[in-house]
Structure formats: C-alpha cells, structure tokens
Design a protein around this motif. Structure first.
Motif, mmCIF file in Angstrom:
data_model
loop_
_atom_site.group_PDB
_atom_site.id
_atom_site.type_symbol
_atom_site.label_atom_id
_atom_site.label_comp_id
_atom_site.label_asym_id
_atom_site.label_seq_id
_atom_site.Cartn_x
_atom_site.Cartn_y
_atom_site.Cartn_z
ATOM 1 N N GLU A 505 45.732 43.226 32.467
ATOM 2 C CA GLU A 505 44.728 42.575 33.318
ATOM 3 C C GLU A 505 44.632 43.271 34.663
ATOM 4 O O GLU A 505 43.544 43.440 35.213
ATOM 5 N N TRP A 506 45.778 43.671 35.186
ATOM 6 C CA TRP A 506 45.783 44.353 36.495
ATOM 7 C C TRP A 506 45.038 45.678 36.411
ATOM 8 O O TRP A 506 44.198 45.985 37.265
ATOM 9 N N TYR A 507 45.317 46.470 35.396
ATOM 10 C CA TYR A 507 44.644 47.760 35.254
ATOM 11 C C TYR A 507 43.134 47.592 35.125
ATOM 12 O O TYR A 507 42.359 48.445 35.561
ATOM 13 N N GLN A 508 42.691 46.501 34.529
ATOM 14 C CA GLN A 508 41.261 46.263 34.361
ATOM 15 C C GLN A 508 40.639 45.585 35.579
ATOM 16 O O GLN A 508 39.462 45.229 35.571
ATOM 17 N N GLY A 509 41.425 45.411 36.640
ATOM 18 C CA GLY A 509 40.903 44.841 37.881
ATOM 19 C C GLY A 509 40.712 43.348 37.839
ATOM 20 O O GLY A 509 39.969 42.784 38.643
ATOM 21 N N GLU A 510 41.409 42.662 36.925
ATOM 22 C CA GLU A 510 41.230 41.220 36.780
ATOM 23 C C GLU A 510 42.188 40.409 37.644
ATOM 24 O O GLU A 510 42.157 39.187 37.620
ATOM 25 N N GLY A 511 43.030 41.073 38.406
ATOM 26 C CA GLY A 511 43.940 40.349 39.285
ATOM 27 C C GLY A 511 44.901 41.293 39.982
ATOM 28 O O GLY A 511 45.054 42.461 39.600
ATOM 29 N N ILE A 512 45.552 40.785 41.024
ATOM 30 C CA ILE A 512 46.606 41.511 41.733
ATOM 31 C C ILE A 512 47.913 41.289 40.983
ATOM 32 O O ILE A 512 48.282 40.154 40.685
ATOM 33 N N LEU A 513 48.603 42.360 40.677
ATOM 34 C CA LEU A 513 49.814 42.254 39.868
ATOM 35 C C LEU A 513 50.991 41.749 40.687
ATOM 36 O O LEU A 513 51.263 42.228 41.784
ATOM 37 N N VAL A 514 51.707 40.766 40.137
ATOM 38 C CA VAL A 514 52.975 40.301 40.694
ATOM 39 C C VAL A 514 54.056 40.708 39.697
ATOM 40 O O VAL A 514 54.015 40.302 38.528
ATOM 41 N N SER A 515 55.005 41.534 40.121
ATOM 42 C CA SER A 515 55.958 42.100 39.181
ATOM 43 C C SER A 515 57.337 42.216 39.818
ATOM 44 O O SER A 515 57.556 41.810 40.968
#
Length: 581
Positions: A505-515
């Motif tokens: 989802e992050w790579y597709q720009g659907e959200g900011i990644l929390v990792s």
C-alpha cells in the motif's frame, strides 16, 4: 527613539515630505512605538483583480493601537469636490489622501486578522488614520472625510508625538487589553518572517538521480567479475548497493535460462524485489527462470508443496525462531527428497543470497546442500553487511566456500550527511563517492516525555506533507516497536493521509508507512522519521538505530525522549558538521 522598519538614513528617502515625517517620528516617539515606512499592500477587488497600495507610515503601539499616516507634499488644494496638486502646466487631480489612508487602514486590519489566525481581531485593538501635510498649514473648513484631530500640518511637526497620540486617542477605543501574545501576533502579521526554502521533495528527486548514477557505476564495475567467478561473497556497508547488485546478478543468471533462486531474510524486501521485476517489461520474462522469496516463505512453500506435516509454533517469537533453526532445515530436506521422487524440479542452477549476515548456519546448509544442484561447485552469490547482523545466532563468517570475496566500501544510497551520521553512530568506517550529494543535516527534536511523542510525530509529518510537498510514498516512520505497540497505536491518519503497515500500500501511495527497523531492513525511502527513541536495549540496539538511519536517502529526522540518546545523536551530528565544514 521609535523602532523604525526599515531602519535606514532618512536622506535615502526621495521625497522631502516623507523625510521630515520619518525623522520626526523616529526622534520624538519613544521606543514603545514601532513605525513602518512605505508599507506596501496588495489585495483582490470584488472582481478578483489584485489592487496595490501603500501606506506611507504605520504607527504601532501596544496600548494605543494602530494609526495609518498618509503624507502629502507639494502645493495642494481641495476645490469643487476634488484634490489637486500644482504641476508645471497647472493643477492636476490626485487621490483623496483621507480615502487613501482609510483604505490602507482597513486593508491592514484585514491582514492582521487573517495572518494572526484569528488570535488578533479588530475588536482587540484601536485603529485609525491621519493625514500629514509637513510643508503646509491650512485655513477654511476641513474637506469631507477630514477632521482637525487627524490633520497634521507644519505647525504640529515640532510636537508630532502629541499629535499622533491625540489622533490615536480619538478613534473608537477597545476595552480588551492588548496582551503580549496578541501584540506579538499583530506585529508578526505585519512583519512576517518570509523564508524561502527548497522543499525536500525537490532535493530528494535531484539526490535520487545522483544516487541512481552512482549505483549504476557499482553495477558496471561488479559485472566484470561475473564471468570468471561462479561463487562470490560480497560484503558492503549499508547503502553500498548490495541488494541492487544481488537482483542484477539474479536477473543476469535467469536471462541465461539458469533456474535461479534469489533469497533474502526480510519478507517485505522479497515482495518488493518481485514487484519491481513484475513492473519491468524487460525483466518480467526472467520470472520464468527466477524465484524470489524470503527464507521463511521459501521453507513454508517447499514443505507444504511436499505435503510434509509441520506445526509452526504461534504466539511466541522465540519459539518460532528456534523452530526455524532446529527443525525447518531438516523438514526442507525431507520435502525436497519427496518432491524429487515425484520428478519435481526443486533444485536450482544458481542461488543468490541477500542479507546473508542474518542467515543461520543451518539455513546455509539447507540452501547449498538441499536446493543447489551442485552443492560444492554450484553458482552461489551471497551479499552481506556484517554491521547489520541483527541475530546473535547468525555466523560471523559464511559457512560455504567461495572463489572470490569483495568488499564494497562506498555508500551510494544516502546523502553524505545521512551516511556519515549513521556510520558515526555505529562506529563503522565507510567511504563515499567524491560527488556524493551533501543533502540536508539530520534533524533532531527532543520530546519532553513519551506521552508527548504522539503529537510531535504528527506535527513533524504534517510539516513534511504541507511544507515540503512530499507524497505518502516518500515517508516512512520507523520505531523500535510495531505500530500497534508504539505511540501511534491510536492514530490512523495524519490530516486525512492514512497510515499503513503494508509495504504494498505504501509503494502505491495509499498511505504513510509505519514500520520497524527489522521489517524495513533492505528497503529505502526518501524520508525516514525515527520516532519513539527512548533508550537502546536488547530489542533495539545501536545496530537497529544504524539500520533505521541508513534507510533514508535524503532526509532523516530523529524524535527522542531519552537524554542519553539525545547526547549520542547530537554528538554524531556535531562530529559530521565539523567533518563537512
């Protein structure tokens, strides 16, 4: 003396009338006053067209309020309902000075309300206007819009302070006290700090282009050793391009129609590498001969395909790790033998291992002896960074023989600032390309308490999005604990931009990644915010911090509560500051 803005010699003012007023205001008013000279304004009319204007002087006093002072010089007269000034060919019409002052006053009051975000409204301070004729006196009734108290003539120039104070006192007075906070917001609204800065999004794009050039050079140099060496062990610092080299090698082998396995430790990295190949029209065809997996997924797939019964411990991470070390290699061998008895092709002509420093000795054995067609002589490439070794049980040296070993010392992923800060923190030596981009100095915010971390993270992310034109796919938040166990556990979005723990989802720009460091290891982002930093521990040690830092290509931001970590990080940044000058 009043504070004059701008502060300069009045002799620089071209008009004598304004020079006289400037000097009189400066010398007669006390330092409780701030005076703005030649204050320009721009506002849209009802038709949306911008109209410009200028207030000759704006007099400000915390308790007395605001007074716009229009100055008129030359030979003037008011006759037949219009203002005129004498020119060489007679009198010509000019704008009504009282109307000019009034318009400027309302424009500035509107600006104060708008640019103070409502902290200062027109009901909080007194405001008015006056007109000065520093060369002239007058006789006769005042023109419409004028009043003796707001007309300052040559006679009042020697007592201008009293004339200004009288004019200010005759406009409607406000009863609410002007607090220090409101006074600060008022003056800042009229004299804002206008800073031009290069958005991170722009610098990140330029930096990324330079990084791609350096990575391409690493690839070209490394390809020269392929033909002469079938078994190569490559070590390198974080950011030296090991993963890109591993992928490039695996693709090259697959293009030769050699059945190739590219295996790594991190599941997210494996998914990303496969997605990258799938997205390339040129590389996609290689997947016929190329399998990309993380070790745990590879083992599960092999064992389940063979129908071998296995029971993976759940709910206990340590038990699961021990299971994969002590039992899974044997189960993989059993599964491979069963499948080969069924004429299944489970072995590979070549194996490429990325993140090899995190592979247990028994995993090396399973890959080399079970899945590689020629265990001792088959094509085997391994890429590792011993400094990123996260598990005590992983061997310090690879338990396999190699024809050649190479060391990559140059970082070609991170800006110079990030690369040097990271290595300084971990006490690691690394070289940089001479043309490595400098990038920006890492930012560190000291957060007062763990309870305040949540708000500080949100404020930092809002600024990155709003001020720096960054997309969700350019930002990663890395913490010592997972999203659900950290300070952001109750947060789902930032100003409407969702948070996600899904790499896809992050790579597709659907959200900011929390990792976490260990979930994001092997991956990279333009911007990394390392949050919830309190102390180093067994579960988040200096190597975890080093890995987290080196995930950021162009911008790195630390959010820290622990004083010892603050001192450590600041010390590293200060050292790099001296180094870079």
């Amino acid at each position: 003396m009043a504070f004059m803005r701008p502060e300069y010699d009045p002799e620089q003012i071209p008009h004598d009338s304004e020079r006289r007023v400037f000097a009189a205001l400066r010398d007669q008013l006390s330092n409780d006053y701030v005076v703005l000279h030649s204050y320009p304004w721009l506002r849209p009319d009802r038709d949306g067209v911008l109209r410009e204007g200028e207030a000759d002087f704006v007099v400000l006093h915390r308790d007395r309020g605001l007074l716009v002072l229009e100055v008129k010089g030359g030979e003037l007269r008011y006759e037949r309902g219009r203002w005129e000034r004498k020119k060489a060919r007679g009198y010509e019409p000019i704008t009504d000075p009282f109307a000019q002052a009034r318009k400027s006053m309302h424009t500035l009051v509107d600006r104060i309300e708008k640019h103070s975000d409502g902290d200062v409204g027109r009901n909080h301070f007194t405001y008015g206007y006056a007109v000065a004729f520093p060369h002239d006196n007058y006789e006769g009734p005042e023109p419409p819009g004028g009043d003796p108290v707001i007309i300052i003539t040559r006679r009042e120039m020697s007592s201008l302070k009293e004339a200004i104070e009288t004019a200010m006192s005759r406009w409607p007075q406000k009863t609410d006290p002007m607090t220090q906070h409101r006074w600060g917001r008022l003056t800042t609204a009229l004299l804002p700090e206008f800073r031009l800065y290069r958005p991170i999004a722009d610098t990140a794009e330029q930096l990324h282009e330079k990084i791609r050039e350096m990575t391409s050079e690493q690839l070209e140099v490394f390809r020269g050793i392929y033909d002469d060496n079938a078994r190569v062990y490559v070590t390198g610092v974080a950011g030296s391009g090991k993963t890109q080299l591993a992928l490039d090698r695996a693709l090259d082998l697959a293009r030769r129609e050699l059945r190739t396995l590219l295996v790594c430790y991190n599941r997210h990295l494996a998914e990303r590498l496969e997605a990258t190949v799938q997205a390339s029209p040129f590389d996609r065809q290689c997947l016929e001969f190329l399998k990309i997996r993380h070790f745990h997924g590879l083992a599960r797939e092999l064992i389940e395909d063979a129908g071998v019964d296995w029971r993976l411990p759940t709910g206990d991470t340590m038990q699961e790790q021990q299971f994969f070390i002590s039992q899974v290699p044997d189960l993989m061998e059993q599964a491979a033998l069963l499948l080969m008895d069924q004429s299944e092709n489970v072995q590979f002509d070549a194996i490429v291992i990325d993140e090899a420093q995190d592979f247990h000795a028994r995993w090396w054995e399973a890959l080399q002896c079970t899945l590689l067609k020629e265990a001792e002589d088959g094509t085997l490439y391994a890429f590792a960074d011993p400094a990123q070794r996260l598990w005590d049980w992983a061997p310090h040296k690879p338990p396999a023989s190699f024809d050649a070993r190479f060391r990559l010392r140059r970082n070609c992923r991170n800006s110079r600032w990030i690369a040097r800060t990271s290595t300084q923190l971990a006490g690691i030596d690394a070289d940089l390309f001479e043309r490595s981009p400098i990038g920006g100095r890492p930012k560190i915010d000291v957060v007062s308490s763990p309870a305040a971390m949540n708000g500080t993270v949100l404020a930092a992310v809002k600024q990155l999005i709003k001020q720096h034109d960054l997309l969700a796919s350019q930002i990663v938040l890395i913490g010592p604990r997972s999203w659900g166990n950290g300070s952001l556990s109750q947060v789902n979005d930032v100003n409407g931009v969702p948070l996600t723990d899904s790499i896809a989802e992050w790579y597709q720009g659907e959200g900011i990644l929390v990792s976490t460091t260990r979930s994001f290891k092997g991956l990279e982002s333009d911007v990394v915010v390392v949050y919830d930093l309190q102390r180093l521990s067994e579960t988040f040690n200096i190597i975890d911090l080093y890995v987290a830092c080196t995930r950021g290509r162009s911008h790195l931001h630390f959010l820290v509560t622990g004083q010892n970590l603050v001192t450590t990080i600041r010390g590293a940044i200060a050292h790099v500051q001296q180094e870079l000058g």
